[in-house]
Design a protein around this motif. Structure first.
Motif, PDB file in Angstrom:
ATOM      1  N   ALA A   1       0.828  -1.213   0.000  1.00 51.72           N
ATOM      2  CA  ALA A   1       0.000   0.000   0.000  1.00 51.72           C
ATOM      3  C   ALA A   1       0.863   1.264   0.000  1.00 51.72           C
ATOM      4  O   ALA A   1       0.542   2.241  -0.681  1.00 51.72           O
ATOM      5  N   LEU A   2       1.948   1.252   0.739  1.00 53.34           N
ATOM      6  CA  LEU A   2       2.809   2.443   0.810  1.00 53.34           C
ATOM      7  C   LEU A   2       3.651   2.624  -0.441  1.00 53.34           C
ATOM      8  O   LEU A   2       4.028   3.751  -0.765  1.00 53.34           O
ATOM      9  N   GLU A   3       3.950   1.553  -1.154  1.00 50.58           N
ATOM     10  CA  GLU A   3       4.759   1.654  -2.370  1.00 50.58           C
ATOM     11  C   GLU A   3       4.116   2.575  -3.392  1.00 50.58           C
ATOM     12  O   GLU A   3       4.809   3.287  -4.119  1.00 50.58           O
ATOM     13  N   VAL A   4       2.813   2.578  -3.476  1.00 44.90           N
ATOM     14  CA  VAL A   4       2.097   3.427  -4.428  1.00 44.90           C
ATOM     15  C   VAL A   4       2.415   4.893  -4.175  1.00 44.90           C
ATOM     16  O   VAL A   4       2.674   5.655  -5.106  1.00 44.90           O
ATOM     17  N   ASP A   5       2.436   5.301  -2.910  1.00 41.38           N
ATOM     18  CA  ASP A   5       2.725   6.687  -2.559  1.00 41.38           C
ATOM     19  C   ASP A   5       4.175   7.067  -2.818  1.00 41.38           C
ATOM     20  O   ASP A   5       4.495   8.242  -2.981  1.00 41.38           O
ATOM     21  N   ASN A   6       5.059   6.099  -2.842  1.00 44.50           N
ATOM     22  CA  ASN A   6       6.487   6.396  -2.920  1.00 44.50           C
ATOM     23  C   ASN A   6       7.058   6.359  -4.327  1.00 44.50           C
ATOM     24  O   ASN A   6       8.259   6.448  -4.506  1.00 44.50           O
ATOM     25  N   ARG A   7       6.213   6.266  -5.311  1.00 42.37           N
ATOM     26  CA  ARG A   7       6.705   6.262  -6.696  1.00 42.37           C
ATOM     27  C   ARG A   7       7.094   7.658  -7.164  1.00 42.37           C
ATOM     28  O   ARG A   7       7.985   7.810  -7.976  1.00 42.37           O
ATOM     29  N   LEU A   8       6.407   8.661  -6.655  1.00 41.28           N
ATOM     30  CA  LEU A   8       6.690  10.045  -7.066  1.00 41.28           C
ATOM     31  C   LEU A   8       7.423  10.769  -5.936  1.00 41.28           C
ATOM     32  O   LEU A   8       6.818  11.495  -5.167  1.00 41.28           O
ATOM     33  N   VAL A   9       8.714  10.537  -5.853  1.00 42.60           N
ATOM     34  CA  VAL A   9       9.522  11.212  -4.840  1.00 42.60           C
ATOM     35  C   VAL A   9      10.357  12.291  -5.516  1.00 42.60           C
ATOM     36  O   VAL A   9      10.591  12.243  -6.728  1.00 42.60           O
ATOM     37  N   PRO A  10      10.796  13.284  -4.754  1.00 40.84           N
ATOM     38  CA  PRO A  10      11.607  14.344  -5.354  1.00 40.84           C
ATOM     39  C   PRO A  10      12.882  13.799  -6.004  1.00 40.84           C
ATOM     40  O   PRO A  10      13.415  12.766  -5.572  1.00 40.84           O
ATOM     41  N   LYS A  11      13.357  14.486  -7.017  1.00 43.10           N
ATOM     42  CA  LYS A  11      14.604  14.110  -7.672  1.00 43.10           C
ATOM     43  C   LYS A  11      15.724  14.111  -6.630  1.00 43.10           C
ATOM     44  O   LYS A  11      15.819  15.018  -5.811  1.00 43.10           O
ATOM     45  N   GLY A  12      16.546  13.081  -6.655  1.00 41.97           N
ATOM     46  CA  GLY A  12      17.632  12.974  -5.701  1.00 41.97           C
ATOM     47  C   GLY A  12      17.266  12.176  -4.453  1.00 41.97           C
ATOM     48  O   GLY A  12      18.079  12.009  -3.556  1.00 41.97           O
ATOM     49  N   MET A  13      16.034  11.672  -4.404  1.00 36.24           N
ATOM     50  CA  MET A  13      15.589  10.870  -3.264  1.00 36.24           C
ATOM     51  C   MET A  13      15.131   9.509  -3.761  1.00 36.24           C
ATOM     52  O   MET A  13      14.549   9.391  -4.831  1.00 36.24           O
ATOM     53  N   SER A  14      15.405   8.481  -2.976  1.00 42.46           N
ATOM     54  CA  SER A  14      14.875   7.153  -3.281  1.00 42.46           C
ATOM     55  C   SER A  14      14.375   6.518  -1.992  1.00 42.46           C
ATOM     56  O   SER A  14      14.900   6.770  -0.914  1.00 42.46           O
ATOM     57  N   ILE A  15      13.324   5.713  -2.138  1.00 40.93           N
ATOM     58  CA  ILE A  15      12.741   5.011  -0.995  1.00 40.93           C
ATOM     59  C   ILE A  15      12.615   3.546  -1.377  1.00 40.93           C
ATOM     60  O   ILE A  15      12.042   3.217  -2.416  1.00 40.93           O
ATOM     61  N   VAL A  16      13.153   2.682  -0.523  1.00 41.34           N
ATOM     62  CA  VAL A  16      13.051   1.238  -0.725  1.00 41.34           C
ATOM     63  C   VAL A  16      12.414   0.657   0.529  1.00 41.34           C
ATOM     64  O   VAL A  16      12.863   0.918   1.638  1.00 41.34           O
ATOM     65  N   MET A  17      11.338  -0.097   0.320  1.00 44.54           N
ATOM     66  CA  MET A  17      10.659  -0.738   1.444  1.00 44.54           C
ATOM     67  C   MET A  17      10.585  -2.231   1.198  1.00 44.54           C
ATOM     68  O   MET A  17      10.348  -2.671   0.074  1.00 44.54           O
ATOM     69  N   ASN A  18      10.809  -2.987   2.254  1.00 38.24           N
ATOM     70  CA  ASN A  18      10.666  -4.430   2.175  1.00 38.24           C
ATOM     71  C   ASN A  18      10.479  -4.989   3.573  1.00 38.24           C
ATOM     72  O   ASN A  18      10.437  -4.241   4.541  1.00 38.24           O
ATOM     73  N   LEU A  19      10.376  -6.302   3.646  1.00 34.99           N
ATOM     74  CA  LEU A  19      10.237  -6.965   4.935  1.00 34.99           C
ATOM     75  C   LEU A  19      11.583  -7.520   5.368  1.00 34.99           C
ATOM     76  O   LEU A  19      12.341  -8.031   4.546  1.00 34.99           O
ATOM     77  N   THR A  20      11.845  -7.420   6.660  1.00 35.14           N
ATOM     78  CA  THR A  20      13.040  -8.043   7.221  1.00 35.14           C
ATOM     79  C   THR A  20      12.764  -9.540   7.340  1.00 35.14           C
ATOM     80  O   THR A  20      11.617  -9.972   7.227  1.00 35.14           O
ATOM     81  N   PRO A  21      13.791 -10.355   7.597  1.00 32.49           N
ATOM     82  CA  PRO A  21      13.563 -11.802   7.744  1.00 32.49           C
ATOM     83  C   PRO A  21      12.536 -12.171   8.825  1.00 32.49           C
ATOM     84  O   PRO A  21      11.843 -13.176   8.700  1.00 32.49           O
ATOM     85  N   ASN A  22      12.405 -11.336   9.860  1.00 37.09           N
ATOM     86  CA  ASN A  22      11.417 -11.653  10.902  1.00 37.09           C
ATOM     87  C   ASN A  22      10.071 -10.969  10.671  1.00 37.09           C
ATOM     88  O   ASN A  22       9.209 -10.986  11.545  1.00 37.09           O
ATOM     89  N   GLY A  23       9.873 -10.358   9.493  1.00 37.96           N
ATOM     90  CA  GLY A  23       8.566  -9.827   9.122  1.00 37.96           C
ATOM     91  C   GLY A  23       8.316  -8.375   9.465  1.00 37.96           C
ATOM     92  O   GLY A  23       7.216  -7.875   9.255  1.00 37.96           O
ATOM     93  N   ASP A  24       9.315  -7.677   9.987  1.00 32.31           N
ATOM     94  CA  ASP A  24       9.162  -6.243  10.255  1.00 32.31           C
ATOM     95  C   ASP A  24       9.272  -5.469   8.941  1.00 32.31           C
ATOM     96  O   ASP A  24       9.821  -5.960   7.959  1.00 32.31           O
TER      97      ASP A  24
END
Length: 91
Positions: free
Chosen positions: A28-51
């Motif tokens: 759900a949050l990935e949709v919001d993070n596609r349009l970020v300012p130039k020079g910024m990147s956001i990567v989201m994923n799950l850790t091995p324990n699910g966080d």
């Protein structure tokens, strides 16, 4: 002379008890993070324990206030998703 910072990296770990809920939140949050300012990147994923792991990188020319505002937005959306999930059943 003070050296110039080339990149700032911010890592946020959000513990979530339910791995399926955590994955739904990331999607759900990935949709919001596609349009970020130039020079910024956001990567989201799950850790091995699910966080949820959120990694935000900004280049030197991006204002630190932009980083703060981005984190505020992410946490606000996360809060809304968690509140909403209490009223939904994920199976």
């Amino acid at each position: 002379m003070i050296p110039m910072i080339r990149e700032t990296i911010t890592k946020i770990i959000i513990p979530i008890a339910n791995k399926e809920l955590a994955l739904s939140i990331v999607k759900a949050l990935e949709v919001d993070n596609r349009l970020v300012p130039k020079g910024m990147s956001i990567v989201m994923n799950l850790t091995p324990n699910g966080d949820i792991s959120i990694l935000i990188k900004i280049k030197n020319h991006v204002d630190i206030l932009t980083l703060r505002n981005t984190i505020d937005d992410l946490l606000e959306h996360l809060s809304l998703l968690l509140k909403t999930s209490k009223h939904l059943r994920i199976s």
